[in-house]
Enzyme design. Sequence first.
Site, PDB file in Angstrom:
ATOM      1  N   ARG A   1     132.908  24.145  34.168  1.00  0.00           N
ATOM      2  CA  ARG A   1     131.826  25.139  34.126  1.00  0.00           C
ATOM      3  C   ARG A   1     130.526  24.548  33.586  1.00  0.00           C
ATOM      4  NH1 ARG A   1     133.822  30.506  34.192  1.00  0.00           N
ATOM      5  NH2 ARG A   1     132.130  31.266  32.894  1.00  0.00           N
TER       6      ARG A   1
ATOM      7  N   LYS B   1     123.059  18.519  47.384  1.00  0.00           N
ATOM      8  CA  LYS B   1     124.232  17.766  46.936  1.00  0.00           C
ATOM      9  C   LYS B   1     123.820  16.407  46.367  1.00  0.00           C
ATOM     10  CE  LYS B   1     127.297  20.627  47.389  1.00  0.00           C
ATOM     11  NZ  LYS B   1     126.241  21.510  46.944  1.00  0.00           N
TER      12      LYS B   1
ATOM     13  N   LYS C   1     129.062  25.407  36.609  1.00  0.00           N
ATOM     14  CA  LYS C   1     129.698  25.883  37.834  1.00  0.00           C
ATOM     15  C   LYS C   1     129.364  27.334  38.111  1.00  0.00           C
ATOM     16  CE  LYS C   1     132.449  25.514  41.373  1.00  0.00           C
ATOM     17  NZ  LYS C   1     132.003  24.719  42.534  1.00  0.00           N
TER      18      LYS C   1
ATOM     19  N   GLU D   1     122.092  16.852  42.990  1.00  0.00           N
ATOM     20  CA  GLU D   1     122.988  17.381  41.957  1.00  0.00           C
ATOM     21  C   GLU D   1     123.840  16.295  41.310  1.00  0.00           C
ATOM     22  OE1 GLU D   1     124.326  21.950  42.900  1.00  0.00           O
ATOM     23  OE2 GLU D   1     125.145  20.385  44.194  1.00  0.00           O
TER      24      GLU D   1
ATOM     25  N   CYS E   1     129.380  27.948  29.845  1.00  0.00           N
ATOM     26  CA  CYS E   1     130.079  28.342  28.632  1.00  0.00           C
ATOM     27  C   CYS E   1     131.504  28.754  28.981  1.00  0.00           C
ATOM     28  CB  CYS E   1     129.378  29.471  27.887  1.00  0.00           C
ATOM     29  SG  CYS E   1     127.754  29.063  27.244  1.00  0.00           S
TER      30      CYS E   1
ATOM     31  N   GLU F   1     121.165  21.837  52.150  1.00  0.00           N
ATOM     32  CA  GLU F   1     122.398  21.674  51.395  1.00  0.00           C
ATOM     33  C   GLU F   1     122.695  20.205  51.132  1.00  0.00           C
ATOM     34  OE1 GLU F   1     126.000  22.477  49.409  1.00  0.00           O
ATOM     35  OE2 GLU F   1     124.128  23.570  49.704  1.00  0.00           O
TER      36      GLU F   1
ATOM     37  N   TRP G   1     127.106  25.922  26.641  1.00  0.00           N
ATOM     38  CA  TRP G   1     126.012  25.389  27.462  1.00  0.00           C
ATOM     39  C   TRP G   1     124.735  25.927  26.848  1.00  0.00           C
ATOM     40  CZ3 TRP G   1     122.149  27.175  30.905  1.00  0.00           C
ATOM     41  CH2 TRP G   1     121.660  26.224  31.808  1.00  0.00           C
TER      42      TRP G   1
ATOM     43  N   HIS H   1     103.068  17.812  58.442  1.00  0.00           N
ATOM     44  CA  HIS H   1     102.255  18.719  57.632  1.00  0.00           C
ATOM     45  C   HIS H   1     102.347  18.404  56.146  1.00  0.00           C
ATOM     46  CE1 HIS H   1     101.232  21.257  61.043  1.00  0.00           C
ATOM     47  NE2 HIS H   1     102.509  21.216  61.405  1.00  0.00           N
TER      48      HIS H   1
ATOM     49  N   ASN I   1     129.741  34.242  25.169  1.00  0.00           N
ATOM     50  CA  ASN I   1     129.030  33.800  26.375  1.00  0.00           C
ATOM     51  C   ASN I   1     127.954  34.821  26.697  1.00  0.00           C
ATOM     52  OD1 ASN I   1     130.865  31.744  26.556  1.00  0.00           O
ATOM     53  ND2 ASN I   1     131.894  32.515  28.387  1.00  0.00           N
ATOM     54  N   GLY I   2     126.860  34.356  27.299  1.00  0.00           N
ATOM     55  CA  GLY I   2     125.782  35.266  27.662  1.00  0.00           C
ATOM     56  C   GLY I   2     124.581  35.103  26.752  1.00  0.00           C
TER      57      GLY I   2
END
Length: 617
Positions: free
Chosen positions: A27, A495, A612, A498, A2, A491, A78, A514, A108-109
């Site tokens: 964002r 990536k 973001k 994402e 947002c 990581e 968002w 395993h 926002n929130g």
Amino acid sequence: MCGIVGAIAQRPVKDILIEGLKRLEYRGYDSAGIALHQGDQITRVRAAGKVADLEAAAQELVQAGKLDGKLGIAHTRWATHGKPTERNAHPHISFSENDGPKLAIVHNGIIENYEIIREELKAKGYEFTSDTDTEVVAHLLNSLVTSGLSLMNAVQAAVAQFEGAYALGVIELSNPERLICARLGSPLVIGIGSGENFIASDALALLQVTDRFIYLEDGDVAELTLDGVSVFNSEGEAVEYPVTKFEHGVDSASKGEYRHYMLKEIYEQPEVVKHTLEGRISQDKLLEQAFGPKAAELFDQTKAVQIVACGTSYHSGLVAKYWIEELAGIPCNIEVASEYRYRKTVLVDGTLFITISQSGETADTLAALKEAKKRNLMGSLVVCNVPGSSLVRESDLCILTNAGPEIGVASTKAFTTQLVSLLLITIALARRNGLAETAEAELIRQLHKLPQLLADSLELDEAIQKVSEQFADKHNALFLGRGIMYPVALEGALKLKEISYIHAEAYPAGELKHGPLALVDADMPVVTVAPNNELLDKLRSNLEEVRARGGQLFVVADDKTVGHYSDDHTITLNEMHSILEPIVFTIPLQLLSYHVAVLKGTDVDQPRNLAKSVTVE
């Protein structure tokens, strides 16, 4: 996650608001809207989709001169409550008796107790036209103003009823000379201009109009006019905060010659790592005083470390755990913030509580720190990229990564600069636990080599682009690593998933037999980070297990070990000190993910469903 922009000026503010929204697109969002005070009315335009869709929807009003107001608010949403549709987009409005908009708000929130407030407002005759938690804010403010409160007092009274997190921007039809804002648990800054003032979720949104900012604290409510800014804390007392000048230029938030922000930020890593190291190391020594006046005292008392973070920052914390326990010889625990904050935890005496966050506003990480501080915490330290952010203000000690603005949602330079910062912290702790001066000097000398090693790794870009073609038709991938390289594999997998939307998972290579080995076949790419270290022989055995089952291996190796993988797709890095391997080996994985995403045609900088800065739970 947002984005809010607001402005009060002596000139039309529509273009300022729209440009601010564009600068906040990184964002993550799914709809956008704008509301302007137009003399005898408040005009609102909203659209599902991108800011470009909002501009198209507003075009007719612009041509008619009906969006030239000098007071306004704008928002990118968002979705949390309600689908990403126009009716749920912000700004939300509340009507006066003649059915014209009486006031408009952006938020926002999350208002956690919105259902209770909504039922009370419905009983008073207010009608709700959206599925959001935000609409209760607009109607509650209308109710309070109607009862006789000023807009400022109405906002103060309203926020006292809210449970959850919020950043608010409010305009009212009968108050053409005031913009009201408030924040709790969600970032909001005030931009200071000349005869004009602004609000935004991020200073980046306002760099086209100002480089001077006031960072609000939790519980603050502020009133902006043409002439100045008045800020009041949660007790209603007037407070004054310093005006901070933004230290990065406007160009740092542009793509320049690069196709995507992510690629630009990957290529910035040699330079920004220099900024991270600058002033913190000499030729052969850590300059601990650069960490701040409290650093030595906190490091002297540290007997254990607790790291809390989310996403990519969590992976940097996992690497730090290996460093801290190996070099400093003290126990280090690392946990995902959203788990840590909701379970019974034990903090041993002498624990240094380290949080890691690119934005400094990550909701779960911030809440975890606040919870830990209730328990006589010895001290807290944040590794962060944003000065003045909430985590910076809440922590005893801050180490800024100095990475500059990172616009791409998939973090790159923030990760590597976090690693460098954490390595400096490790050296500071290791000093107190037996690290010899000669050993420290060697580590510092290796850090001086790091920017060039990163630059050398970027020269592999063309070769990695060719390797990426092997992933164009894949839907799944495995990443493997041993020891400290396991977090690097995590990581790398993050990536890839994402930005390319390929399902990717990472495992310690020793766990292959395993369970994950059942997935290996000719259609499963297996990406392995394989430096020349003490676990190399163990790793080779794991790779033989993949080969035996027809798996397709992609190996990131250094020039001392590359000969062992001549039959595989190999990316070869220059030999380096083992302490630098987690940082340098990350670069090829970032480039691989980037080129795969480009081949698949995804939105590299704004991947679907992601934001973001995650400022809600």
